[in-house]
Structure formats: structure tokens, C-alpha cells
Design a protein around this motif. Structure first.
Motif, PDB file in Angstrom:
ATOM      1  N   ASP A   1      24.778   1.847  -0.257  1.00  0.00           N
ATOM      2  CA  ASP A   1      23.499   1.179  -0.009  1.00  0.00           C
ATOM      3  C   ASP A   1      22.318   2.081  -0.348  1.00  0.00           C
ATOM      4  OD1 ASP A   1      24.415  -1.331   0.810  1.00  0.00           O
ATOM      5  OD2 ASP A   1      24.847  -0.600   2.818  1.00  0.00           O
ATOM      6  N   ILE A   2      22.443   3.372  -0.100  1.00  0.00           N
ATOM      7  CA  ILE A   2      21.345   4.293  -0.416  1.00  0.00           C
ATOM      8  C   ILE A   2      21.114   4.355  -1.923  1.00  0.00           C
ATOM      9  CG2 ILE A   2      20.657   6.737  -0.416  1.00  0.00           C
ATOM     10  CD1 ILE A   2      21.982   6.985   2.332  1.00  0.00           C
ATOM     11  N   MET A   3      22.195   4.474  -2.702  1.00  0.00           N
ATOM     12  CA  MET A   3      22.058   4.654  -4.141  1.00  0.00           C
ATOM     13  C   MET A   3      21.642   3.377  -4.872  1.00  0.00           C
ATOM     14  SD  MET A   3      22.529   7.823  -4.373  1.00  0.00           S
ATOM     15  CE  MET A   3      22.423   7.953  -6.159  1.00  0.00           C
ATOM     16  N   ARG A   4      21.933   2.216  -4.321  1.00  0.00           N
ATOM     17  CA  ARG A   4      21.603   0.986  -5.045  1.00  0.00           C
ATOM     18  C   ARG A   4      20.190   0.469  -4.757  1.00  0.00           C
ATOM     19  NH1 ARG A   4      22.614  -4.282  -2.949  1.00  0.00           N
ATOM     20  NH2 ARG A   4      22.894  -4.309  -0.694  1.00  0.00           N
TER      21      ARG A   4
ATOM     22  N   GLU B   1      13.278 -10.187   0.298  1.00  0.00           N
ATOM     23  CA  GLU B   1      14.543  -9.875  -0.362  1.00  0.00           C
ATOM     24  C   GLU B   1      14.621  -8.419  -0.810  1.00  0.00           C
ATOM     25  OE1 GLU B   1      15.144 -12.541  -3.574  1.00  0.00           O
ATOM     26  OE2 GLU B   1      15.340 -14.317  -2.297  1.00  0.00           O
ATOM     27  N   SER B   2      13.470  -7.795  -1.022  1.00  0.00           N
ATOM     28  CA  SER B   2      13.463  -6.426  -1.553  1.00  0.00           C
ATOM     29  C   SER B   2      13.650  -5.363  -0.473  1.00  0.00           C
ATOM     30  CB  SER B   2      12.140  -6.161  -2.285  1.00  0.00           C
ATOM     31  OG  SER B   2      11.046  -6.302  -1.392  1.00  0.00           O
ATOM     32  N   VAL B   3      13.671  -5.769   0.803  1.00  0.00           N
ATOM     33  CA  VAL B   3      13.759  -4.809   1.903  1.00  0.00           C
ATOM     34  C   VAL B   3      15.018  -5.072   2.710  1.00  0.00           C
ATOM     35  CG1 VAL B   3      12.656  -3.922   3.991  1.00  0.00           C
ATOM     36  CG2 VAL B   3      11.255  -4.609   2.049  1.00  0.00           C
ATOM     37  N   ASN B   4      15.823  -4.039   2.913  1.00  0.00           N
ATOM     38  CA  ASN B   4      17.009  -4.114   3.762  1.00  0.00           C
ATOM     39  C   ASN B   4      16.889  -3.094   4.880  1.00  0.00           C
ATOM     40  OD1 ASN B   4      18.529  -6.195   2.501  1.00  0.00           O
ATOM     41  ND2 ASN B   4      19.050  -4.785   0.850  1.00  0.00           N
ATOM     42  N   LEU B   5      17.390  -3.463   6.040  1.00  0.00           N
ATOM     43  CA  LEU B   5      17.234  -2.626   7.226  1.00  0.00           C
ATOM     44  C   LEU B   5      18.606  -2.278   7.803  1.00  0.00           C
ATOM     45  CD1 LEU B   5      15.254  -1.419   9.351  1.00  0.00           C
ATOM     46  CD2 LEU B   5      15.345  -3.619  10.535  1.00  0.00           C
ATOM     47  N   LEU B   6      18.795  -0.989   8.140  1.00  0.00           N
ATOM     48  CA  LEU B   6      20.059  -0.518   8.717  1.00  0.00           C
ATOM     49  C   LEU B   6      19.765   0.439   9.869  1.00  0.00           C
ATOM     50  CD1 LEU B   6      22.356   0.404   5.669  1.00  0.00           C
ATOM     51  CD2 LEU B   6      22.676  -1.483   7.260  1.00  0.00           C
ATOM     52  N   PRO B   7      20.657   0.486  10.877  1.00  0.00           N
ATOM     53  CA  PRO B   7      20.553   1.557  11.877  1.00  0.00           C
ATOM     54  C   PRO B   7      21.084   2.858  11.282  1.00  0.00           C
ATOM     55  CG  PRO B   7      22.450   0.192  12.349  1.00  0.00           C
ATOM     56  CD  PRO B   7      21.743  -0.461  11.181  1.00  0.00           C
ATOM     57  N   ALA B   8      20.785   3.972  11.907  1.00  0.00           N
ATOM     58  CA  ALA B   8      21.187   5.275  11.368  1.00  0.00           C
ATOM     59  C   ALA B   8      22.700   5.394  11.248  1.00  0.00           C
ATOM     60  CB  ALA B   8      20.637   6.394  12.255  1.00  0.00           C
ATOM     61  N   ILE B   9      23.427   4.770  12.177  1.00  0.00           N
ATOM     62  CA  ILE B   9      24.884   4.875  12.136  1.00  0.00           C
ATOM     63  C   ILE B   9      25.469   4.135  10.935  1.00  0.00           C
ATOM     64  CG2 ILE B   9      25.372   2.812  13.530  1.00  0.00           C
ATOM     65  CD1 ILE B   9      27.569   4.461  14.932  1.00  0.00           C
TER      66      ILE B   9
ATOM     67  N   LYS C   1       0.823  -1.213   0.000  1.00  0.00           N
ATOM     68  CA  LYS C   1       0.000   0.000   0.000  1.00  0.00           C
ATOM     69  C   LYS C   1       0.864   1.273   0.000  1.00  0.00           C
ATOM     70  CE  LYS C   1      -3.727  -2.265   2.600  1.00  0.00           C
ATOM     71  NZ  LYS C   1      -4.474  -2.286   3.890  1.00  0.00           N
ATOM     72  N   LEU C   2       2.045   1.186   0.617  1.00  0.00           N
ATOM     73  CA  LEU C   2       2.904   2.371   0.700  1.00  0.00           C
ATOM     74  C   LEU C   2       3.686   2.621  -0.583  1.00  0.00           C
ATOM     75  CD1 LEU C   2       4.326   1.960   4.316  1.00  0.00           C
ATOM     76  CD2 LEU C   2       2.811   3.764   3.515  1.00  0.00           C
ATOM     77  N   GLY C   3       3.863   1.589  -1.410  1.00  0.00           N
ATOM     78  CA  GLY C   3       4.596   1.756  -2.661  1.00  0.00           C
ATOM     79  C   GLY C   3       6.086   1.937  -2.449  1.00  0.00           C
ATOM     80  N   PHE C   4       6.712   0.947  -1.831  1.00  0.00           N
ATOM     81  CA  PHE C   4       8.139   1.018  -1.550  1.00  0.00           C
ATOM     82  C   PHE C   4       9.003   0.784  -2.782  1.00  0.00           C
ATOM     83  CE2 PHE C   4       9.000   0.453   3.262  1.00  0.00           C
ATOM     84  CZ  PHE C   4       8.150   1.514   3.520  1.00  0.00           C
ATOM     85  N   GLY C   5       8.432   0.353  -3.879  1.00  0.00           N
ATOM     86  CA  GLY C   5       9.230   0.082  -5.072  1.00  0.00           C
ATOM     87  C   GLY C   5       9.811  -1.321  -5.056  1.00  0.00           C
ATOM     88  N   LYS C   6      10.658  -1.598  -6.058  1.00  0.00           N
ATOM     89  CA  LYS C   6      11.229  -2.942  -6.180  1.00  0.00           C
ATOM     90  C   LYS C   6      12.201  -3.246  -5.046  1.00  0.00           C
ATOM     91  CE  LYS C   6      10.799  -3.227 -11.204  1.00  0.00           C
ATOM     92  NZ  LYS C   6      11.518  -3.399 -12.502  1.00  0.00           N
ATOM     93  N   THR C   7      13.001  -2.268  -4.659  1.00  0.00           N
ATOM     94  CA  THR C   7      13.923  -2.450  -3.535  1.00  0.00           C
ATOM     95  C   THR C   7      13.839  -1.234  -2.633  1.00  0.00           C
ATOM     96  OG1 THR C   7      15.769  -1.478  -4.796  1.00  0.00           O
ATOM     97  CG2 THR C   7      15.528  -3.877  -4.866  1.00  0.00           C
ATOM     98  N   ALA C   8      13.954  -1.479  -1.339  1.00  0.00           N
ATOM     99  CA  ALA C   8      13.854  -0.382  -0.373  1.00  0.00           C
ATOM    100  C   ALA C   8      14.889  -0.562   0.722  1.00  0.00           C
ATOM    101  CB  ALA C   8      12.453  -0.330   0.234  1.00  0.00           C
ATOM    102  N   LEU C   9      15.553   0.528   1.073  1.00  0.00           N
ATOM    103  CA  LEU C   9      16.465   0.554   2.210  1.00  0.00           C
ATOM    104  C   LEU C   9      15.773   1.305   3.335  1.00  0.00           C
ATOM    105  CD1 LEU C   9      19.258   0.043   3.490  1.00  0.00           C
ATOM    106  CD2 LEU C   9      19.958   2.264   2.571  1.00  0.00           C
TER     107      LEU C   9
END
Length: 208
Positions: free
Chosen positions: A185-188, A171-179, A144-152
Motif C-alpha cells: 500500500d505504501i509503494m502504490r 478516491e485518491s485518499v486511503n486511510l490506515l491505522p499504524a498497525i 493546499k498541502l499537495g498530497f498528489g494524485k494518490t495518498a496513503l
């Protein structure tokens, strides 16, 4: 820059003011390229050296007569042509490291965040609370949110345990802490998702 804050259930969570010095910087391809190259070089593992003729522990005694044996002339068993002998012209031990000015690294991260905000690929959500940490529930919410094919997805200091458990099979979702936020990772990823806590930590990271 004012951005709408969403929730995982596709609701509205108000607005948030993003710092223009971080999220509205004009991106430069050369800066982004330098930072990504620096990251990838430093991710390379050290190269392991092969044992050459002088490194193997085999007898140095000449193992046959020079002439009359009916075979080729050989000196010792360390020669590369024998099983267990040293490798000829093998790889050397190398450590792949590179350095980059801290100001350039910070500027690259600002440009990566700004590029996502400029292209409409930045989503800010209130929090990452998922009911019972169920993957099925999270998958429906992300559709519903429309995260796209891959989301960080970048959270605050600590990762949301329920979201981490629910997204581990996606597989399309990756999770990172702010640090751990970084340019590569942001650009890919197609979409960048920040929580309110992540926005605060990123702004403190640059202002501190």
C-alpha cells in the motif's frame, strides 16, 4: 532526520526527528519485490474445487440399450457431456499461501518508508482533525498541502473518525491505522502521509 510537521490547514506544526534506522535505509528493489510478492500471494482467496464425475449424485444405471436405440452408447448420467454431470478436468481445491522471514518483512517496510522520505513523498502532519467531518472542507485543505494524485494516510492506534468520514468519498485518499502499514500500500500510492502518532507507533513497532 529532521522533518517539518504540517497541519491540515497548511500551517506549520514544528519539527519532528525521524529515526534514521527506519526512515533513512537505502532501498533495495529485490527486497521490496519479495515483500510485495509475498503480500499479494497471501491475499489470494482459496480456489474452490469443481465437482467431477465421481462427486455428483446421479444414477449410475445404464440409461439405454447398448445397441439398437439409435443413439450413442452411454453408461450413466454422471458423464460430463450431460447437464448435471460432473465437470471434466475441473479446478482442484487450492490454498495460496507463502512464507517470508520476519526480518525480511521488517526490512522491506523500513525500505518502503525510507524510499518515500528520500524521494520527498513523505509528509508528516500534526493530526487529522477535520471541522465537522466535511468532505468539501477536507478536499480544499488537501489541495493546499499537495498530497498528489494518490495518498496513503496512516494514523495511530485508532483512526480519526472525522477524517475517515470526510475522506470516504475521496478516491485518491486511503486511510490506515499504524498497525496496518504495509509495503504494497505504501509503494502504490504517490504520497505517504504520517501523523505524529503514526510515527511514534511505527518506531515502537520496530524497537519493540
Amino acid at each position: 532526520m529532521k522533518v517539518k510537521v504540517q497541519t491540515l490547514d497548511a500551517g506549520k506544526g514544528g519539527d519532528i526527528e525521524l529515526n534514521d534506522e527506519i526512515f533513512a535505509v537505502e532501498p533495495r528493489a529485490d527486497i521490496l519485490h519479495r515483500v510485495v510478492t509475498w503480500q499479494l500471494v497471501n491475499r489470494r482467496a482459496p480456489a474452490r474445487a469443481a465437482r467431477e464425475r465421481s462427486d455428483v449424485a446421479r444414477t449410475g444405471k445404464k440409461f439405454g440399450r447398448q445397441k439398437g436405440g439409435g443413439t450413442a452408447r452411454h453408461g450413466d448420467r454422471k458423464a460430463p457431456i450431460f447437464i448435471g454431470g460432473g465437470k471434466a478436468h475441473g479446478p482442484r481445491a487450492r490454498v495460496f499461501t507463502s512464507s517470508l522471514n520476519k526480518k525480511v518483512r521488517q526490512l522491506g517496510l523500513k525500505m518502503a518508508l525510507s524510499a518515500k522520505a528520500r524521494d520527498g513523498q513523505l509528509i508528516v502532519i500534526d493530526n487529522l482533525d477535520v471541522a465537522e467531518g466535511k468532505t468539501k472542507t477536507l478536499k480544499q485543505q488537501l489541495g493546499k498541502l499537495g498530497f498528489g494524485k494518490t495518498a496513503l494516510v496512516i494514523d495511530g492506534d485508532a483512526l480519526n473518525v472525522g477524517f475517515a468520514r470526510a475522506s470516504s468519498n475521496l478516491e485518491s485518499v486511503n486511510l490506515l491505522p499504524a498497525i496496518g502499514a504495509n509495503v504494497y500500500d505504501i509503494m502504490r500510492h504517490e504520497t505517504l502521509v504520517l501523523t505524529r502518532a503514526a510515527v511514534e507507533k511505527l518506531e515502537d513497532r520496530f524497537n519493540g
